[in-house]
Write a protein that holds these residues in place. Structure first.
Motif, PDB file in Angstrom:
ATOM      1  N   MET A   1       0.839  -1.183   0.000  1.00 47.12           N
ATOM      2  CA  MET A   1       0.000   0.000   0.000  1.00 47.12           C
ATOM      3  C   MET A   1       0.881   1.243   0.000  1.00 47.12           C
ATOM      4  O   MET A   1       1.999   1.217   0.467  1.00 47.12           O
ATOM      5  CB  MET A   1      -0.934  -0.003   1.209  1.00 47.12           C
ATOM      6  N   THR A   2       0.337   2.297  -0.496  1.00 49.85           N
ATOM      7  CA  THR A   2       1.070   3.540  -0.636  1.00 49.85           C
ATOM      8  C   THR A   2       0.708   4.525   0.477  1.00 49.85           C
ATOM      9  O   THR A   2      -0.314   4.378   1.121  1.00 49.85           O
ATOM     10  CB  THR A   2       0.769   4.170  -2.015  1.00 49.85           C
TER      11      THR A   2
ATOM     12  N   GLU B   1      -5.979  11.813  -3.320  1.00 48.24           N
ATOM     13  CA  GLU B   1      -5.006  12.377  -4.247  1.00 48.24           C
ATOM     14  C   GLU B   1      -4.531  11.368  -5.293  1.00 48.24           C
ATOM     15  O   GLU B   1      -3.712  11.699  -6.149  1.00 48.24           O
ATOM     16  CB  GLU B   1      -3.804  12.915  -3.471  1.00 48.24           C
ATOM     17  N   MET B   2      -5.034  10.141  -5.224  1.00 43.65           N
ATOM     18  CA  MET B   2      -4.580   9.094  -6.140  1.00 43.65           C
ATOM     19  C   MET B   2      -5.180   9.260  -7.522  1.00 43.65           C
ATOM     20  O   MET B   2      -6.325   9.660  -7.675  1.00 43.65           O
ATOM     21  CB  MET B   2      -4.977   7.716  -5.618  1.00 43.65           C
ATOM     22  N   SER B   3      -4.378   8.896  -8.516  1.00 47.98           N
ATOM     23  CA  SER B   3      -4.899   8.812  -9.883  1.00 47.98           C
ATOM     24  C   SER B   3      -5.760   7.564  -9.972  1.00 47.98           C
ATOM     25  O   SER B   3      -5.711   6.684  -9.094  1.00 47.98           O
ATOM     26  CB  SER B   3      -3.744   8.707 -10.880  1.00 47.98           C
ATOM     27  N   PHE B   4      -6.537   7.467 -11.025  1.00 50.49           N
ATOM     28  CA  PHE B   4      -7.353   6.274 -11.241  1.00 50.49           C
ATOM     29  C   PHE B   4      -6.470   5.026 -11.267  1.00 50.49           C
ATOM     30  O   PHE B   4      -6.772   4.023 -10.625  1.00 50.49           O
ATOM     31  CB  PHE B   4      -8.147   6.393 -12.548  1.00 50.49           C
TER      32      PHE B   4
ATOM     33  N   MET C   1      -6.602   1.897  -8.704  1.00 50.12           N
ATOM     34  CA  MET C   1      -6.968   0.581  -9.232  1.00 50.12           C
ATOM     35  C   MET C   1      -5.904  -0.455  -8.890  1.00 50.12           C
ATOM     36  O   MET C   1      -6.227  -1.572  -8.488  1.00 50.12           O
ATOM     37  CB  MET C   1      -7.174   0.659 -10.742  1.00 50.12           C
ATOM     38  N   ARG C   2      -4.642  -0.081  -9.019  1.00 51.71           N
ATOM     39  CA  ARG C   2      -3.558  -1.015  -8.673  1.00 51.71           C
ATOM     40  C   ARG C   2      -3.647  -1.428  -7.210  1.00 51.71           C
ATOM     41  O   ARG C   2      -3.547  -2.612  -6.870  1.00 51.71           O
ATOM     42  CB  ARG C   2      -2.189  -0.382  -8.940  1.00 51.71           C
ATOM     43  N   GLU C   3      -3.834  -0.442  -6.335  1.00 46.83           N
ATOM     44  CA  GLU C   3      -3.902  -0.767  -4.916  1.00 46.83           C
ATOM     45  C   GLU C   3      -5.153  -1.572  -4.602  1.00 46.83           C
ATOM     46  O   GLU C   3      -5.117  -2.495  -3.786  1.00 46.83           O
ATOM     47  CB  GLU C   3      -3.852   0.493  -4.053  1.00 46.83           C
ATOM     48  N   LEU C   4      -6.261  -1.251  -5.244  1.00 42.65           N
ATOM     49  CA  LEU C   4      -7.497  -2.017  -5.043  1.00 42.65           C
ATOM     50  C   LEU C   4      -7.281  -3.475  -5.434  1.00 42.65           C
ATOM     51  O   LEU C   4      -7.716  -4.386  -4.728  1.00 42.65           O
ATOM     52  CB  LEU C   4      -8.641  -1.403  -5.851  1.00 42.65           C
TER      53      LEU C   4
ATOM     54  N   ARG D   1     -13.056   5.935  -5.000  1.00 42.30           N
ATOM     55  CA  ARG D   1     -12.160   6.851  -5.720  1.00 42.30           C
ATOM     56  C   ARG D   1     -12.138   6.503  -7.210  1.00 42.30           C
ATOM     57  O   ARG D   1     -12.222   7.402  -8.058  1.00 42.30           O
ATOM     58  CB  ARG D   1     -10.751   6.777  -5.133  1.00 42.30           C
ATOM     59  N   CYS D   2     -12.047   5.225  -7.534  1.00 37.71           N
ATOM     60  CA  CYS D   2     -12.038   4.810  -8.935  1.00 37.71           C
ATOM     61  C   CYS D   2     -13.340   5.217  -9.625  1.00 37.71           C
ATOM     62  O   CYS D   2     -13.322   5.727 -10.747  1.00 37.71           O
ATOM     63  CB  CYS D   2     -11.820   3.298  -9.055  1.00 37.71           C
TER      64      CYS D   2
END
Length: 80
Positions: free
Chosen positions: A1-2, A8-11, A15-18, A48-49
């Motif tokens: 996880m970041t 503030e995350m991009s799509f 999506m990668r973290e999801l 968020r996505c």
């Protein structure tokens, strides 16, 4: 996880973290308390996505309308 806040995350990052969260939950090797935290984070990432996709759809819709708000002959957004 970041460490980047979800807001503030991009799509792509969300999506990668999801996908990582879902993978961990599917394996089932996470303690119950950690599973609950992961599920909550996953729900926030999903939200968020969805928000980023909605923004993109609105931008596409705005681009494809003429000055009077009429479609300019482009194809609709998939799923619409």
């Amino acid at each position: 996880m970041t460490d980047t806040p979800i807001s503030e995350m991009s799509f792509e990052a969300a999506m990668r973290e999801l996908e990582q969260v879902v993978g961990k939950l599917e394996r089932g090797d996470v303690a119950l308390e950690d599973s609950i935290k992961l599920y909550q984070r996953g729900a926030e990432l999903k939200k968020r996505c969805e928000a980023k996709l909605k923004e993109a759809e609105e931008k596409v819709a705005a681009i494809t309308l003429d000055a009077e708000g009429q479609p300019t002959g482009t194809t609709p957004v998939e799923g619409q």
